[in-house]
Scaffold this motif. Structure first.
Motif, mmCIF file in Angstrom:
data_model
loop_
_atom_site.group_PDB
_atom_site.id
_atom_site.type_symbol
_atom_site.label_atom_id
_atom_site.label_comp_id
_atom_site.label_asym_id
_atom_site.label_seq_id
_atom_site.Cartn_x
_atom_site.Cartn_y
_atom_site.Cartn_z
ATOM 1 N N THR A 35 -15.512 67.380 -107.598
ATOM 2 C CA THR A 35 -15.147 67.856 -106.211
ATOM 3 C C THR A 35 -16.230 68.631 -105.598
ATOM 4 O O THR A 35 -16.518 68.536 -104.264
ATOM 5 C CB THR A 35 -13.813 68.702 -106.541
ATOM 6 O OG1 THR A 35 -12.744 68.018 -106.979
ATOM 7 C CG2 THR A 35 -13.316 69.486 -105.162
ATOM 8 N N ASP A 79 -6.999 63.378 -105.080
ATOM 9 C CA ASP A 79 -6.490 64.238 -106.233
ATOM 10 C C ASP A 79 -5.385 65.052 -105.825
ATOM 11 O O ASP A 79 -5.408 65.762 -104.775
ATOM 12 C CB ASP A 79 -7.668 65.085 -106.729
ATOM 13 C CG ASP A 79 -7.280 65.590 -108.252
ATOM 14 O OD1 ASP A 79 -6.145 65.303 -108.577
ATOM 15 O OD2 ASP A 79 -8.145 66.286 -108.760
ATOM 16 N N ASN A 92 -8.036 70.005 -104.405
ATOM 17 C CA ASN A 92 -9.023 70.823 -104.722
ATOM 18 C C ASN A 92 -10.281 70.760 -103.438
ATOM 19 O O ASN A 92 -10.826 71.808 -103.239
ATOM 20 C CB ASN A 92 -9.866 70.955 -105.869
ATOM 21 C CG ASN A 92 -8.947 71.310 -107.095
ATOM 22 O OD1 ASN A 92 -7.896 72.041 -106.897
ATOM 23 N ND2 ASN A 92 -9.279 70.898 -108.429
ATOM 24 N N ASP A 143 -13.034 61.806 -103.336
ATOM 25 C CA ASP A 143 -13.085 62.651 -104.543
ATOM 26 C C ASP A 143 -11.968 62.325 -105.424
ATOM 27 O O ASP A 143 -10.729 62.289 -104.733
ATOM 28 C CB ASP A 143 -12.856 64.017 -104.277
ATOM 29 C CG ASP A 143 -12.826 65.165 -105.349
ATOM 30 O OD1 ASP A 143 -13.371 64.813 -106.298
ATOM 31 O OD2 ASP A 143 -12.210 66.087 -105.289
HETATM 32 MG MG MG Z 1 -11.846 67.607 -108.757
#
Ligand code: MG
Ligand code: ADP
Length: 242
Positions: A26, A49, A53, A118
């Motif tokens: 991330t 994700d 994040n 990500d």
């Molecule tokens: Mg991550």
């Protein structure tokens, strides 16, 4: 010829993957995205994700809650612009199959030069969808015992998706630690074809910035250059040169 020209305008779509958690996927997607945008590139960062994040790092928990509500109301939020120049597409709460994820990302391929995805810390559907949507893969790792088998498996997986390996780089690197130096040279040697020389040093900038939902570039305002941020800028340059 026309087809070739059209194809050349499509974004380079890059999956940032490592099924190990906490290696810096991330943080890498955020900071490489910012560094590319600072070089004048049109950049989209995609959060695949469910922990969101990346979206939270760029914005706030409030933004993440808005992204949850948008999906409950039918579809993911469109990309949100961040002051770094990066746009952020939050697919964290969008439940779909691999082909739908691919389509959701490719819908933006003609608007950006770079799309960085990500991915979650496991080889689940969302990660495989990120690979399916991408043409390139970037692998952050730590200089530690289990990195070798992890990288080997990821390279095999990337090959099965016909992906071009943009690079393997080491994060949280401390050159004062003999063990880090030893593993770095082992990884550099074993994966010499893909190894990026710029390792990201361990730096408090990242956790401190993230605690305030800021990027390191926003957070770090001292005149003296920061080696970790500079290393991400160097990786951005090597991505452009690739
Ligand atoms: Mg991550
Ligand atoms: N170079 C670094 N130095 C110090 N801490 C880092 C560095 N890169 C990432 N971190 C921290 O490590 C933790 C995990 O990073 P993250 O990017 O969330 O990993 P992943 O997405 O692979 O799970 C975060 O708290 C982040 O702030």
């Amino acid at each position: 010829m026309r087809t070739k020209q059209a194809a050349a305008e499509l974004a380079k779509i890059i999956a940032v993957v490592n099924n190990k958690g906490g290696v810096g996927k991330t943080t890498a997607a955020v900071h490489i995205g910012c560094a590319l945008a600072a070089l004048g590139k049109r950049v989209l960062c995609v959060d695949m994700d469910t922990q969101a994040n990346l979206a939270q790092n760029f914005f706030s928990r409030k933004f993440v809650n808005t992204a949850i509500k948008a999906v409950q109301n039918g579809s993911p939020l469109p990309p949100e612009h961040h002051s770094s120049g990066v746009d952020v597409l939050t697919l964290s709460f969008y439940e779909a199959d691999e082909e739908e994820y691919r389509a959701a990302i490719h819908a933006y391929a003609s608007e950006y030069e770079y799309i960085l995805i990500d991915s979650p810390p496991s080889l689940e559907k969302r990660t495989l969808s990120a690979l399916k949507a991408s043409s390139f893969v970037l692998i952050p790792t730590e200089a530690e015992q289990f990195a070798f088998s992890g990288i080997s498996n990821l390279l095999q997986l990337a090959a099965s998706y016909n992906l071009h390996i943009l690079g393997v780089f080491i994060n949280k690197y401390d050159p004062k630690k003999q063990v880090h130096k030893a593993f770095r040279s082992f990884i550099a040697d074993q994966f010499s074809q893909f190894f990026l020389e710029d390792s990201i040093p361990t730096s408090t900038v990242f956790p401190n910035a993230q605690a305030e939902n800021k990027t390191g570039f926003e957070f770090y305002t001292q005149k003296k250059p920061n080696a970790a941020l500079e290393a991400y800028q160097a990786i951005a340059h090597s991505i452009i040169a690739a």
